[in-house]
Motif scaffolding. Sequence first.
Motif, PDB file in Angstrom:
ATOM      1  N   ILE A 199       0.833  -1.205   0.000  1.00  0.00           N
ATOM      2  CA  ILE A 199       0.000   0.000   0.000  1.00  0.00           C
ATOM      3  C   ILE A 199       0.864   1.251   0.000  1.00  0.00           C
ATOM      4  N   LEU A 200       1.949   1.255   0.774  1.00  0.00           N
ATOM      5  CA  LEU A 200       2.847   2.407   0.799  1.00  0.00           C
ATOM      6  C   LEU A 200       3.490   2.632  -0.560  1.00  0.00           C
ATOM      7  N   SER A 201       3.874   1.574  -1.231  1.00  0.00           N
ATOM      8  CA  SER A 201       4.462   1.702  -2.558  1.00  0.00           C
ATOM      9  C   SER A 201       3.457   2.275  -3.553  1.00  0.00           C
ATOM     10  N   ILE A 202       2.217   1.849  -3.475  1.00  0.00           N
ATOM     11  CA  ILE A 202       1.179   2.390  -4.362  1.00  0.00           C
ATOM     12  C   ILE A 202       0.948   3.871  -4.077  1.00  0.00           C
ATOM     13  N   LEU A 203       0.905   4.249  -2.797  1.00  0.00           N
ATOM     14  CA  LEU A 203       0.708   5.654  -2.451  1.00  0.00           C
ATOM     15  C   LEU A 203       1.865   6.520  -2.929  1.00  0.00           C
ATOM     16  N   ILE A 204       3.088   6.000  -2.866  1.00  0.00           N
ATOM     17  CA  ILE A 204       4.242   6.745  -3.354  1.00  0.00           C
ATOM     18  C   ILE A 204       4.142   6.939  -4.860  1.00  0.00           C
ATOM     19  N   ASN A 205       3.770   5.897  -5.578  1.00  0.00           N
ATOM     20  CA  ASN A 205       3.660   6.010  -7.034  1.00  0.00           C
ATOM     21  C   ASN A 205       2.537   6.949  -7.463  1.00  0.00           C
ATOM     22  N   LEU A 206       1.504   7.076  -6.661  1.00  0.00           N
ATOM     23  CA  LEU A 206       0.419   8.001  -6.971  1.00  0.00           C
ATOM     24  C   LEU A 206       0.715   9.419  -6.494  1.00  0.00           C
ATOM     25  N   GLY A 207       1.807   9.587  -5.761  1.00  0.00           N
ATOM     26  CA  GLY A 207       2.179  10.905  -5.263  1.00  0.00           C
ATOM     27  C   GLY A 207       1.416  11.323  -4.025  1.00  0.00           C
ATOM     28  N   LEU A 208       0.853  10.401  -3.300  1.00  0.00           N
ATOM     29  CA  LEU A 208       0.063  10.718  -2.118  1.00  0.00           C
ATOM     30  C   LEU A 208       0.826  10.552  -0.815  1.00  0.00           C
ATOM     31  N   SER A 209       2.049  10.044  -0.887  1.00  0.00           N
ATOM     32  CA  SER A 209       2.859   9.837   0.308  1.00  0.00           C
ATOM     33  C   SER A 209       4.170  10.596   0.157  1.00  0.00           C
ATOM     34  N   GLY A 210       4.693  11.090   1.274  1.00  0.00           N
ATOM     35  CA  GLY A 210       5.915  11.849   1.231  1.00  0.00           C
ATOM     36  C   GLY A 210       7.181  11.030   1.389  1.00  0.00           C
ATOM     37  N   VAL A 211       7.061   9.749   1.626  1.00  0.00           N
ATOM     38  CA  VAL A 211       8.237   8.905   1.801  1.00  0.00           C
ATOM     39  C   VAL A 211       8.847   8.646   0.428  1.00  0.00           C
ATOM     40  N   PRO A 212      10.100   9.049   0.199  1.00  0.00           N
ATOM     41  CA  PRO A 212      10.659   8.944  -1.160  1.00  0.00           C
ATOM     42  C   PRO A 212      11.127   7.549  -1.561  1.00  0.00           C
ATOM     43  N   THR A 213      11.503   6.723  -0.619  1.00  0.00           N
ATOM     44  CA  THR A 213      12.053   5.418  -1.004  1.00  0.00           C
ATOM     45  C   THR A 213      11.331   4.294  -0.280  1.00  0.00           C
ATOM     46  N   ALA A 214      10.670   3.476  -1.013  1.00  0.00           N
ATOM     47  CA  ALA A 214      10.068   2.253  -0.499  1.00  0.00           C
ATOM     48  C   ALA A 214       9.930   1.300  -1.677  1.00  0.00           C
ATOM     49  N   ALA A 215      10.431   0.106  -1.505  1.00  0.00           N
ATOM     50  CA  ALA A 215      10.400  -0.862  -2.595  1.00  0.00           C
ATOM     51  C   ALA A 215       9.099  -1.650  -2.549  1.00  0.00           C
ATOM     52  N   MET A 216       8.556  -1.948  -3.712  1.00  0.00           N
ATOM     53  CA  MET A 216       7.383  -2.799  -3.781  1.00  0.00           C
ATOM     54  C   MET A 216       7.824  -4.233  -3.489  1.00  0.00           C
ATOM     55  N   PRO A 217       7.078  -4.940  -2.667  1.00  0.00           N
ATOM     56  CA  PRO A 217       7.473  -6.309  -2.343  1.00  0.00           C
ATOM     57  C   PRO A 217       7.576  -7.180  -3.599  1.00  0.00           C
ATOM     58  N   PHE A 218       8.665  -7.898  -3.719  1.00  0.00           N
ATOM     59  CA  PHE A 218       8.955  -8.856  -4.797  1.00  0.00           C
ATOM     60  C   PHE A 218       9.117  -8.207  -6.163  1.00  0.00           C
ATOM     61  N   MET A 219       9.208  -6.882  -6.254  1.00  0.00           N
ATOM     62  CA  MET A 219       9.274  -6.214  -7.545  1.00  0.00           C
ATOM     63  C   MET A 219      10.474  -5.287  -7.670  1.00  0.00           C
ATOM     64  N   SER A 220      11.509  -5.476  -6.902  1.00  0.00           N
ATOM     65  CA  SER A 220      12.639  -4.561  -6.973  1.00  0.00           C
ATOM     66  C   SER A 220      13.840  -5.265  -7.593  1.00  0.00           C
ATOM     67  N   PHE A 221      14.943  -4.547  -7.657  1.00  0.00           N
ATOM     68  CA  PHE A 221      16.138  -5.081  -8.297  1.00  0.00           C
ATOM     69  C   PHE A 221      16.955  -5.979  -7.388  1.00  0.00           C
ATOM     70  N   GLY A 222      16.545  -6.192  -6.200  1.00  0.00           N
ATOM     71  CA  GLY A 222      17.259  -7.083  -5.299  1.00  0.00           C
ATOM     72  C   GLY A 222      17.781  -6.349  -4.088  1.00  0.00           C
ATOM     73  N   GLY A 223      18.571  -7.037  -3.340  1.00  0.00           N
ATOM     74  CA  GLY A 223      19.089  -6.477  -2.103  1.00  0.00           C
ATOM     75  C   GLY A 223      18.696  -7.376  -0.948  1.00  0.00           C
ATOM     76  N   PHE A 224      18.990  -6.895   0.237  1.00  0.00           N
ATOM     77  CA  PHE A 224      18.735  -7.707   1.422  1.00  0.00           C
ATOM     78  C   PHE A 224      17.244  -7.873   1.692  1.00  0.00           C
ATOM     79  N   HIS A 225      16.448  -6.863   1.348  1.00  0.00           N
ATOM     80  CA  HIS A 225      15.009  -6.952   1.627  1.00  0.00           C
ATOM     81  C   HIS A 225      14.344  -8.052   0.808  1.00  0.00           C
ATOM     82  N   ILE A 226      14.836  -8.342  -0.382  1.00  0.00           N
ATOM     83  CA  ILE A 226      14.236  -9.416  -1.178  1.00  0.00           C
ATOM     84  C   ILE A 226      14.514 -10.776  -0.521  1.00  0.00           C
TER      85      ILE A 226
END
Length: 76
Positions: free
Chosen positions: A22-49
């Motif tokens: 939900i936070l990722s969707i809000l960021i993409n719609l411009g409704l949230s002020g948090v600049p960095t949040a990865a969509m679950p299972f849809m990013s380029f990798g890293g420790f969170h995946i």
Amino acid sequence: MVHSYGRLLTIGLATTFSVQFILSILINLGLSGVPTAAMPFMSFGGFHILLEMTAVGLLLSIYRRRNTVDQPMAYS
């Protein structure tokens, strides 16, 4: 009280995935002020995946073992 640990763990992990999504969707719609949040299972990798895949493995393990705990017997 049977399966209470598995139930709480499932609710917690599902809530975590839902909030991330939900936070990722809000960021993409411009409704949230948090600049960095990865969509679950849809990013380029890293420790969170790795953490997300571990959480899915825990959920699948809980689902697989849901019937292995002995149910309390009703006395007649």
